[in-house]
Enzyme design. Structure first.
Site, PDB file in Angstrom:
ATOM      1  N   ILE A 293       1.088  -1.244  -0.198  1.00 52.59           N
ATOM      2  CA  ILE A 293      -0.153  -0.126   0.018  1.00 52.59           C
ATOM      3  C   ILE A 293       0.961   1.180   0.182  1.00 52.59           C
ATOM      4  CG2 ILE A 293      -0.257   0.903   2.594  1.00 52.59           C
ATOM      5  CD1 ILE A 293      -3.622  -0.002  -0.387  1.00 52.59           C
ATOM      6  N   TYR A 294       1.889   1.397   0.848  1.00 50.50           N
ATOM      7  CA  TYR A 294       3.031   2.485   0.646  1.00 50.50           C
ATOM      8  C   TYR A 294       3.928   2.269  -0.669  1.00 50.50           C
ATOM      9  CZ  TYR A 294       1.178   3.646   5.489  1.00 50.50           C
ATOM     10  OH  TYR A 294       0.780   3.988   6.308  1.00 50.50           O
ATOM     11  N   HIS A 295       4.124   1.244  -1.259  1.00 56.08           N
ATOM     12  CA  HIS A 295       4.568   1.159  -2.544  1.00 56.08           C
ATOM     13  C   HIS A 295       3.817   1.543  -3.780  1.00 56.08           C
ATOM     14  CE1 HIS A 295       6.756  -0.163  -5.798  1.00 56.08           C
ATOM     15  NE2 HIS A 295       5.622  -0.407  -6.861  1.00 56.08           N
ATOM     16  N   TYR A 450      -1.941   1.108  14.565  1.00 55.85           N
ATOM     17  CA  TYR A 450      -0.696   2.141  14.121  1.00 55.85           C
ATOM     18  C   TYR A 450       1.036   1.548  15.237  1.00 55.85           C
ATOM     19  CZ  TYR A 450      -0.346   2.533   8.900  1.00 55.85           C
ATOM     20  OH  TYR A 450      -0.129   2.076   7.685  1.00 55.85           O
TER      21      TYR A 450
END
EC number: 4.2.2.8
Length: 659
Positions: A293-295, A450
């Site tokens: 997802i952060y990619h 988180y």
């Protein structure tokens, strides 16, 4: 009560309700308010003249007139927003609710939680749930953009008046340096960057309101300048935060070119991104945090920055290698994408909406019009061409995809066997997701939450456990090292093979081989190598609605979907291996979880000898699970990786040879 007294009460009440707004806009305008403005900038001639004459109120009026004309000549710029808005479309219910609740100071800082009442006199330090994200994201003030959109759609001045009040209230109550605790949340660079990104279009939508006075304009501009300038010297040391912050600082410099410092903001943003794209992106195209997802977020960051630079003719500041790297990142994403456009939920990832992801591909296709694979994904296969590969190894990142095709009914397994990741990485090498005929049978655990207080961290750490991923454990402990080494990757017409070794524990390596046979099913061989002793377990997770049968007699588990699209996982070990059910949960979205089936094949490791697990992962049609057995043939040697096995599946034999 006399009429005169009643009128005095009404007047007092109105003053009390509006006091914040009056205080915010009654301060006198001085020469200092223009210190950060480039008065020589084209279009600011009247402003410059008034400032030179010492007529600062007139200068502020002229500056407001300039910004109002600018807003009429150009639509608000949502190009850098997480989810671009279209001011020509009707307001959706979610946006309307967010804006209306904001009028009474009910804010939703994070989508994982509901709305919280922050009080008539807004308490910006309130922390209703001790999840750090709730406190951080309060100061991303995302409802301000919702208020601006509803104001634009309705013309109702109550939204503009309230926004002006809230902005002044927020700025007054959260100055830099108020306290170490407050600065940690309000002035964390990521939150500053989020505000710097969202405020320009919000500003454009509100600037023509009567509530937007010259005095408030100067207050806003000085506040915005402070935030953007602070950001330019406080980028995070590494990771996606540094990328977000640089991209958004560049956007600030593009959005408000009237500031003297805007060229520096643009240049620092470009410089950081040019440096970081070399540091953060592996040669295979994956971003080094190893979170799909952060990619995707990194792809958007790099291209949004490139688009912002183009607006001011600075795109040549990005070398050709920058653009080529981003294209490679998109192809890496395609490689690990499932047929429903999701990516595995490795490393704090979550599921996404297909239409949203297609819109992302469409925006990328405009940058890379010659790339037929990107066009294919942008149009759900209606245009362009499917990629010219099936199974693919992203060997630097350790993401391996076994794929039978690019259609919606394809069989796709994406497995993670990676080097060490950053904050978002989990101790989960060997875990995978398996998608067959439109169904994800083995979704990864996800993230859930988180960070926060002890209670929140306990919830997070449950989802980080190795044992709740589809891999091997020793005594159910988390693997200590995630540093997989690829031993073999071969693809062919009827057999794809991956072998990797991970030094999971002191004195214990985990070697996993995955064989994709006939583009249909998988043989998984796990080897526990080393002197360590204890209880070994190979863990498996299933989808929450799979309603599996646990057949302990045959050491197998199989799903019972009524549509006939089913999966069986069976231990084929000749030695004694036990099947045990485990607690299983999955989190597809933040702070939401579901119970799901999970199980483990277990046996003891009593000495330095290597222990093997042989499992078959077999998709089948119908309600009857297949009958499967295995025979080792002469020359089979698990230790050397030379396989000579015969599988018997419902009476039919399949020879498996790996020289």
């Amino acid at each position: 009560m006399t009429t005169k007294i009643f009128k005095r009460i009404i007047v007092f009440a109105v003053i009390a309700l509006s006091s914040g707004n009056i205080l915010a806009q009654s301060s006198s305008i001085t020469r200092k308010d223009f210190d950060h403005i480039n008065l020589e900038y084209s279009g600011l001639e009247k402003v410059n003249k008034a400032v030179a004459a010492g007529n600062y109120d007139d200068a502020a009026k002229a500056l407001l007139a300039y910004y109002r004309e600018k807003s009429k000549a150009r639509e608000p710029d949502f190009s850098n927003a997480e989810k671009p808005a279209d001011i020509r479309q009707p307001i959706d219910k979610v946006t309307r609710e967010m804006a209306d609740k904001a009028l009474v100071h009910q804010f939703q800082p994070h989508k994982g939680y509901g709305y919280f009442d922050y009080g008539k006199d807004i308490n910006w330090q309130m922390w209703p749930v001790k999840d750090n994200e709730v406190r951080w994201q309060l100061h991303r003030v995302k409802w301000w953009q919702a208020m601006a959109l509803v104001y634009h759609a309705t013309g109702d001045e109550k939204y503009a008046r309230e926004w002006v009040y809230q902005y002044s209230d927020w700025a007054r109550k959260n100055p830099l340096g108020l306290s170490q605790d407050n600065d940690k949340f309000v002035w964390r660079p990521l939150e500053v960057s989020d505000r710097v990104q969202s405020l320009p279009p919000t500003f454009s939508l509100f600037v023509n309101s009567p509530a937007f006075t010259p005095a408030f304009l100067m207050e806003f501009l000085n506040s915005y300048h402070q935030q953007a300038d602070y950001l330019s010297t406080h980028y995070a040391e590494q990771g996606n935060h540094r990328l977000f912050e640089a991209q958004r600082n560049l956007f600030a410099g593009v959005s408000f070119p009237e500031f003297k410092d805007s060229p520096r903001w643009r240049q620092t943003g470009i410089s950081v991104l040019n440096t970081e794209i070399k540091k953060q992106v592996y040669a295979d195209g994956m971003q080094f945090e190893l979170s799909p997802i952060y990619h995707v977020a990194a792809i958007d960051i790099f291209l949004k920055a490139y688009g912002s630079a183009k607006r001011v003719n600075l795109e040549k500041e990005f070398p050709q290698s920058y653009v080529q790297t981003v294209e490679n990142m998109i192809m890496a994403l395609i490689s690990i994408s499932l047929p429903d456009y999701n990516t595995p939920m490795f490393g704090d990832s979550w599921i996404t909406d297909k239409n949203f992801r297609m819109a992302q591909f469409a925006s990328w296709a405009r940058v890379f019009p010659a790339n037929q694979a990107i066009k294919y994904f942008a149009t759900d296969g209606k245009q362009g061409k499917a990629p010219n590969f099936l199974s693919k190894a992203l060997s630097n990142a350790g993401f391996y995809t076994f794929r039978s095709g690019w259609d919606k009914n394809a069989t796709v397994m994406v497995l993670k066997a990676s080097p060490p990741g950053e904050f978002h990485a989990q101790p989960d090498n060997g875990t995978f997701e398996l998608f067959i005929k439109g169904r994800n049978f083995t979704p990864d655990a996800g993230v859930f939450v988180y960070s926060g207080d002890e209670a929140i961290m306990k919830l997070r750490n449950w989802y980080r456990q190795t044992r709740i991923h589809s891999t091997l454990t020793l005594d159910n402990q988390n693997m200590v090292i995630t540093k997989a080494r690829q031993n073999k990757w071969e693809t062919g017409n009827n057999l794809d093979v991956l072998t990797y070794t991970n030094p999971s524990y002191p004195n214990l390596d985990h070697q996993r081989s995955v064989l994709f046979i006939n583009k249909k099913y998988f043989l998984v061989i796990d080897r526990a190598i080393g002197e360590a002793t204890g209880n070994l377990g190979v863990h498996w997770q299933l989808k929450e609605d799979s309603n599996p049968v646990f057949d302990k007699t045959k050491n197998r588990v199989y799903t019972t979907y009524r549509d006939g699209n089913n999966l069986m996982i069976q231990s084929l070990n000749a030695d004694r291996t036990s099947l045990n059910e485990e607690e299983g949960k999955v989190s597809y979205v933040y702070n939401k979880e579901l119970k799901r089936p999970a199980f483990v094949f277990e046996k003891p490791k009593k000495n330095a000898g290597t222990q093997n697990f042989v499992s078959i992962v077999y998709p089948y049609d119908g309600q009857k699970a297949p009958e499967i057995s295995i025979r080792e043939n002469k020359g089979n040697d698990f230790e050397k990786g030379k396989l000579n096995l015969t599988l018997t599946i419902n009476g039919k034999q399949q020879l498996v040879l790996v020289p």
